[in-house]
Scaffold this motif. Structure first.
Motif, mmCIF file in Angstrom:
data_model
loop_
_atom_site.group_PDB
_atom_site.id
_atom_site.type_symbol
_atom_site.label_atom_id
_atom_site.label_comp_id
_atom_site.label_asym_id
_atom_site.label_seq_id
_atom_site.Cartn_x
_atom_site.Cartn_y
_atom_site.Cartn_z
ATOM 1 N N VAL A 26 0.505 -1.544 -0.143
ATOM 2 C CA VAL A 26 0.020 0.194 0.143
ATOM 3 C C VAL A 26 0.554 1.491 0.011
ATOM 4 N N SER A 27 1.749 1.269 0.597
ATOM 5 C CA SER A 27 2.865 2.448 0.884
ATOM 6 C C SER A 27 3.802 2.592 -0.469
ATOM 7 N N ILE A 28 4.207 1.321 -0.674
ATOM 8 C CA ILE A 28 4.378 1.699 -2.612
ATOM 9 C C ILE A 28 3.656 2.298 -3.445
ATOM 10 N N ALA A 29 2.407 1.790 -4.096
ATOM 11 C CA ALA A 29 1.582 1.803 -4.127
ATOM 12 C C ALA A 29 1.308 3.443 -3.495
ATOM 13 N N MET A 30 1.240 4.013 -2.778
ATOM 14 C CA MET A 30 0.645 5.507 -2.593
ATOM 15 C C MET A 30 2.172 6.096 -2.969
ATOM 16 N N ASP A 31 3.063 5.795 -3.219
ATOM 17 C CA ASP A 31 4.233 6.449 -3.399
ATOM 18 C C ASP A 31 4.396 6.934 -4.773
ATOM 19 N N SER A 32 3.729 6.071 -5.195
ATOM 20 C CA SER A 32 3.938 6.212 -7.294
ATOM 21 C C SER A 32 2.939 6.949 -7.256
ATOM 22 N N GLN A 33 2.077 7.167 -6.725
ATOM 23 C CA GLN A 33 1.296 8.089 -7.413
ATOM 24 C C GLN A 33 1.185 9.153 -8.529
ATOM 25 N N ASP A 34 2.591 9.529 -8.879
ATOM 26 C CA ASP A 34 2.332 10.419 -10.212
ATOM 27 C C ASP A 34 2.580 9.688 -11.536
ATOM 28 N N LYS A 35 3.546 8.225 -11.065
ATOM 29 C CA LYS A 35 4.081 7.442 -12.484
ATOM 30 C C LYS A 35 2.377 6.680 -13.024
ATOM 31 N N VAL A 36 1.558 6.113 -11.800
ATOM 32 C CA VAL A 36 0.548 6.241 -12.036
ATOM 33 C C VAL A 36 -0.430 6.514 -13.006
ATOM 34 N N ASP A 37 -0.776 7.686 -12.093
ATOM 35 C CA ASP A 37 -1.722 9.110 -13.087
ATOM 36 C C ASP A 37 -1.230 9.485 -14.385
ATOM 37 N N ASP A 38 0.581 9.088 -14.612
ATOM 38 C CA ASP A 38 0.723 9.632 -15.628
ATOM 39 C C ASP A 38 0.326 7.670 -16.336
ATOM 40 N N LYS A 39 0.821 7.348 -16.268
ATOM 41 C CA LYS A 39 1.149 6.154 -17.344
ATOM 42 C C LYS A 39 -1.192 6.041 -17.486
ATOM 43 N N ILE A 40 -1.738 6.252 -16.576
ATOM 44 C CA ILE A 40 -3.179 5.852 -17.107
ATOM 45 C C ILE A 40 -3.014 7.906 -17.463
ATOM 46 N N ASN A 41 -2.954 8.297 -17.808
ATOM 47 C CA ASN A 41 -2.739 9.553 -18.254
ATOM 48 C C ASN A 41 -2.830 9.346 -19.984
ATOM 49 N N ASN A 42 -1.466 8.859 -19.918
ATOM 50 C CA ASN A 42 -0.878 8.294 -21.264
ATOM 51 C C ASN A 42 -0.975 6.549 -22.123
ATOM 52 N N SER A 43 -2.164 7.069 -21.913
ATOM 53 C CA SER A 43 -2.478 5.438 -22.472
ATOM 54 C C SER A 43 -4.201 5.386 -22.726
ATOM 55 N N GLY A 44 -3.961 5.579 -24.115
ATOM 56 C CA GLY A 44 -5.620 5.683 -24.260
ATOM 57 C C GLY A 44 -7.012 4.489 -23.587
ATOM 58 N N LEU A 45 -6.691 3.647 -23.541
ATOM 59 C CA LEU A 45 -7.960 2.841 -22.719
ATOM 60 C C LEU A 45 -7.574 3.215 -21.453
ATOM 61 N N LEU A 46 -6.871 3.534 -21.107
ATOM 62 C CA LEU A 46 -7.221 4.006 -19.453
ATOM 63 C C LEU A 46 -7.198 5.204 -18.868
ATOM 64 N N GLN A 47 -7.417 6.025 -20.397
ATOM 65 C CA GLN A 47 -7.579 7.335 -20.012
ATOM 66 C C GLN A 47 -9.492 7.343 -18.682
ATOM 67 N N LYS A 48 -9.836 7.156 -19.023
ATOM 68 C CA LYS A 48 -11.053 7.277 -18.659
ATOM 69 C C LYS A 48 -11.437 6.632 -17.782
ATOM 70 N N TYR A 49 -10.318 6.433 -16.875
ATOM 71 C CA TYR A 49 -10.372 5.970 -15.485
ATOM 72 C C TYR A 49 -9.452 7.020 -14.586
ATOM 73 N N SER A 50 -9.076 8.399 -14.811
ATOM 74 C CA SER A 50 -8.026 9.131 -14.256
ATOM 75 C C SER A 50 -8.950 9.347 -13.111
ATOM 76 N N GLU A 51 -10.476 10.355 -13.666
ATOM 77 C CA GLU A 51 -11.277 10.620 -12.703
ATOM 78 C C GLU A 51 -11.288 9.532 -10.937
ATOM 79 N N LEU A 52 -11.798 8.252 -11.294
ATOM 80 C CA LEU A 52 -11.535 7.340 -10.720
ATOM 81 C C LEU A 52 -10.614 7.011 -9.855
ATOM 82 N N ALA A 53 -9.505 6.920 -10.412
ATOM 83 C CA ALA A 53 -7.979 6.930 -9.660
ATOM 84 C C ALA A 53 -7.673 7.779 -9.007
#
Length: 132
Positions: A26-53
């Protein structure tokens, strides 16, 4: 290929993997928020989940700070697992495969949402009440 993906990503797989999540994950996931946000926002399939993330990260943060505790551990572990899976570039379908690499990420994220949907709604209701 997709039949193989369906066999690997099912309810049993998901639940098994989520039960392996611990507080350190959970700590690793928390510390990786910017990386996860970047990956979600830069992939066409995952972009629609940005607000839920963002909502899911908010719930994790409030849970970790101890201000929101009305959430079962399975939900926290599901959020962490979903984010950690998205971060993994060499998962069931490696992310570098053009056009296909994010399909399994989307499947995991969608699967996780099915399990935690009511907890996300409860968190959002709580958040709205806190801000009022």
């Amino acid at each position: 290929m997709f039949g193989n993906l369906k066999k690997k990503i099912d309810e049993d797989y998901f639940k098994t993997e989520v039960t392996k999540i611990d507080d350190n994950d959970v700590s690793i996931a928390m510390d990786s928020q910017d990386k996860v946000d970047d990956k979600i926002n830069n992939s066409g399939l995952l972009q629609k989940y940005s607000e839920l993330a963002k909502l899911m990260y908010g719930m994790l943060k409030d849970y970790r700070r101890g201000v929101y505790s009305k959430v079962p551990w399975f939900t926290i572990a599901t959020v962490a697992f979903s984010f950690l899976y998205i971060l993994n570039p060499l998962d069931i379908i490696p992310d570098f495969i053009p056009g296909l690499g994010y399909i399994d990420d989307m499947a995991i994220f969608t699967f996780g949402l099915r399990f935690i949907e009511s907890d996300l709604h409860n968190y959002l209701d709580w958040k709205i009440e806190e801000e009022a």
